[in-house]
Design a protein around this motif. Sequence first.
Motif, PDB file in Angstrom:
ATOM      1  N   ALA A  25       3.278  -7.165  -9.306  1.00  0.00           N
ATOM      2  CA  ALA A  25       3.448  -8.585  -9.637  1.00  0.00           C
ATOM      3  C   ALA A  25       3.130  -9.457  -8.427  1.00  0.00           C
ATOM      4  CB  ALA A  25       4.867  -8.846 -10.135  1.00  0.00           C
ATOM      5  N   PHE A  26       3.599  -9.042  -7.245  1.00  0.00           N
ATOM      6  CA  PHE A  26       3.283  -9.784  -6.018  1.00  0.00           C
ATOM      7  C   PHE A  26       1.772  -9.880  -5.826  1.00  0.00           C
ATOM      8  CE2 PHE A  26       7.417  -8.854  -3.420  1.00  0.00           C
ATOM      9  CZ  PHE A  26       8.084  -9.825  -4.155  1.00  0.00           C
ATOM     10  N   ALA A  27       1.077  -8.746  -6.014  1.00  0.00           N
ATOM     11  CA  ALA A  27      -0.376  -8.719  -5.803  1.00  0.00           C
ATOM     12  C   ALA A  27      -1.082  -9.616  -6.811  1.00  0.00           C
ATOM     13  CB  ALA A  27      -0.886  -7.289  -5.896  1.00  0.00           C
ATOM     14  N   ARG A  28      -0.644  -9.579  -8.057  1.00  0.00           N
ATOM     15  CA  ARG A  28      -1.261 -10.443  -9.066  1.00  0.00           C
ATOM     16  C   ARG A  28      -1.045 -11.916  -8.745  1.00  0.00           C
ATOM     17  NH1 ARG A  28       0.704  -6.384 -12.659  1.00  0.00           N
ATOM     18  NH2 ARG A  28       2.579  -7.618 -13.057  1.00  0.00           N
ATOM     19  N   ALA A  29       0.050 -12.210  -8.026  1.00  0.00           N
ATOM     20  CA  ALA A  29       0.347 -13.599  -7.651  1.00  0.00           C
ATOM     21  C   ALA A  29      -0.356 -13.998  -6.361  1.00  0.00           C
ATOM     22  CB  ALA A  29       1.851 -13.797  -7.501  1.00  0.00           C
ATOM     23  N   GLY A  30      -1.175 -13.103  -5.797  1.00  0.00           N
ATOM     24  CA  GLY A  30      -1.989 -13.442  -4.646  1.00  0.00           C
ATOM     25  C   GLY A  30      -1.543 -12.883  -3.317  1.00  0.00           C
ATOM     26  N   ALA A  31      -0.434 -12.156  -3.286  1.00  0.00           N
ATOM     27  CA  ALA A  31       0.064 -11.626  -2.019  1.00  0.00           C
ATOM     28  C   ALA A  31      -0.688 -10.371  -1.591  1.00  0.00           C
ATOM     29  CB  ALA A  31       1.558 -11.300  -2.131  1.00  0.00           C
ATOM     30  N   ARG A  32      -0.757 -10.182  -0.287  1.00  0.00           N
ATOM     31  CA  ARG A  32      -1.191  -8.896   0.276  1.00  0.00           C
ATOM     32  C   ARG A  32       0.067  -8.063   0.392  1.00  0.00           C
ATOM     33  NH1 ARG A  32      -4.451  -8.105   6.031  1.00  0.00           N
ATOM     34  NH2 ARG A  32      -4.737  -5.837   5.899  1.00  0.00           N
ATOM     35  N   VAL A  33       0.071  -6.893  -0.214  1.00  0.00           N
ATOM     36  CA  VAL A  33       1.287  -6.106  -0.352  1.00  0.00           C
ATOM     37  C   VAL A  33       1.272  -4.900   0.579  1.00  0.00           C
ATOM     38  CG1 VAL A  33       2.771  -4.852  -1.952  1.00  0.00           C
ATOM     39  CG2 VAL A  33       1.475  -6.827  -2.765  1.00  0.00           C
ATOM     40  N   PHE A  34       2.379  -4.714   1.258  1.00  0.00           N
ATOM     41  CA  PHE A  34       2.571  -3.569   2.144  1.00  0.00           C
ATOM     42  C   PHE A  34       3.653  -2.689   1.534  1.00  0.00           C
ATOM     43  CE2 PHE A  34       0.617  -6.799   4.662  1.00  0.00           C
ATOM     44  CZ  PHE A  34      -0.199  -6.130   5.561  1.00  0.00           C
ATOM     45  N   LEU A  35       3.243  -1.539   1.036  1.00  0.00           N
ATOM     46  CA  LEU A  35       4.166  -0.615   0.378  1.00  0.00           C
ATOM     47  C   LEU A  35       4.722   0.368   1.402  1.00  0.00           C
ATOM     48  CD1 LEU A  35       1.841   0.186  -2.646  1.00  0.00           C
ATOM     49  CD2 LEU A  35       3.779  -1.383  -2.664  1.00  0.00           C
ATOM     50  N   ALA A  36       6.047   0.454   1.470  1.00  0.00           N
ATOM     51  CA  ALA A  36       6.686   1.358   2.419  1.00  0.00           C
ATOM     52  C   ALA A  36       7.672   2.252   1.681  1.00  0.00           C
ATOM     53  CB  ALA A  36       7.409   0.567   3.506  1.00  0.00           C
ATOM     54  N   GLY A  37       7.717   3.499   2.103  1.00  0.00           N
ATOM     55  CA  GLY A  37       8.635   4.450   1.493  1.00  0.00           C
ATOM     56  C   GLY A  37       8.478   5.806   2.145  1.00  0.00           C
ATOM     57  N   ARG A  38       9.159   6.788   1.592  1.00  0.00           N
ATOM     58  CA  ARG A  38       9.152   8.109   2.218  1.00  0.00           C
ATOM     59  C   ARG A  38       8.131   9.072   1.616  1.00  0.00           C
ATOM     60  NH1 ARG A  38      15.295  10.127   2.746  1.00  0.00           N
ATOM     61  NH2 ARG A  38      15.236   9.710   0.491  1.00  0.00           N
ATOM     62  N   THR A  39       7.519   8.701   0.485  1.00  0.00           N
ATOM     63  CA  THR A  39       6.607   9.623  -0.196  1.00  0.00           C
ATOM     64  C   THR A  39       5.223   9.008  -0.312  1.00  0.00           C
ATOM     65  OG1 THR A  39       8.495  10.431  -1.493  1.00  0.00           O
ATOM     66  CG2 THR A  39       6.286  11.055  -2.237  1.00  0.00           C
ATOM     67  N   ALA A  40       4.285   9.538   0.435  1.00  0.00           N
ATOM     68  CA  ALA A  40       2.942   8.964   0.485  1.00  0.00           C
ATOM     69  C   ALA A  40       2.244   8.976  -0.869  1.00  0.00           C
ATOM     70  CB  ALA A  40       2.101   9.727   1.515  1.00  0.00           C
ATOM     71  N   VAL A  41       2.427  10.039  -1.635  1.00  0.00           N
ATOM     72  CA  VAL A  41       1.727  10.163  -2.915  1.00  0.00           C
ATOM     73  C   VAL A  41       2.107   9.037  -3.862  1.00  0.00           C
ATOM     74  CG1 VAL A  41       1.446  11.593  -4.968  1.00  0.00           C
ATOM     75  CG2 VAL A  41       1.433  12.666  -2.705  1.00  0.00           C
ATOM     76  N   SER A  42       3.390   8.763  -3.994  1.00  0.00           N
ATOM     77  CA  SER A  42       3.828   7.714  -4.919  1.00  0.00           C
ATOM     78  C   SER A  42       3.397   6.336  -4.433  1.00  0.00           C
ATOM     79  CB  SER A  42       5.348   7.763  -5.112  1.00  0.00           C
ATOM     80  OG  SER A  42       6.028   7.579  -3.873  1.00  0.00           O
TER      81      SER A  42
END
Length: 254
Positions: A25-42
Motif C-alpha cells: 500500500a505504501f508503494a502504491r501511494a508513491g513511497a520507496r519502501v525498505f523491507l526489514a525482517g529476519r527472513t530474506a526469502v519472504s
Amino acid sequence: MLLLDGKNAVVYGGGGSVGGAVARAFARAGARVFLAGRTAVSLERVAAVIRAEGGVAETAVVDALDEGAVDDHADGVVAMAGSLDVSLNVIADSDVQGTPMVEMSLADYLSPVVTAVTSKFLTARAAARHMVRQGSGVIMMFGGTGDRAPMRAYHLGGLLTAFDAVEAMRRQLAAELGPSGVRVVTLQTSGIPESIPADADQRAAIEADLIARTLTGRAATLADVGDVAVFAASDWARTVTGAAINMTCGAVLD
C-alpha cells in the motif's frame, strides 16, 4: 494523488502478511519502501510484487532485537535515500499462550513483553534520531490495546501486558517528539482474520470470534490495514499524534 510520493518508509516485519500488505500500500501511494525482517526469502517475495506493480522496494535482513543492526540499517536507509520518513514495526511479538497464568513460568510470561518493548523501542529510536534532525516523520506501532473485558476464553499469558507497554511507549514518544515535528501513532486492530495461519489450531473458531466481537459483522482486512496505514503516514493525518487509530470495526469502543 499519491499521498506518500517522495517518502521513504521502513517496514519491520515487511515479509509477513500484515507488513507485506502495508508495504504494498505504501508503494502504491508513491513511497520507496525498505523491507526489514529476519527472513530474506519472504522479504524478497513482497519486494518482487511491489516491483512488478511499478513500485520501488529494498530489502535487508535485520534482527529488530539487535541494537547495532537496527541503528546501522536506519543509517543506511538515510545514506541511500536521503531521509527516513515513515517507520512501522509490525513484527509479531514472541509469546507463549495456552497456559493459565498461575501455571506459567516468569520467563514465559515476560517473553512477549521483553520482545515487544525491545523491538519497538529500538526501531522507534533509530527512526526518531533521523526524523528529529529532518524535522518531520511518522512512527507507527501496530496492535494497540484491546477490549478491557476479561479474556476468559483464552490464556494469553503476557501478550496483553506487552500491548499495554507499547502503548505507554507510544504516548511518551509522541510527547517527546512532537515539538520536533515527529508524529507517533498506533494502528489499533482487534485481529485480522487473513493473518491467521491456515494451519493454526482452531483457526475457524478464532476467526468467527473476531467477527462476532465487531459491530459491523466483518473484521478489518489486510487491504483495510494498508489503506489506514497510508492515511496515517500521510500529511492528511498531520493532526494525529499520540493516538491509536481504531480499525477494530467496533470491537473496541473509544
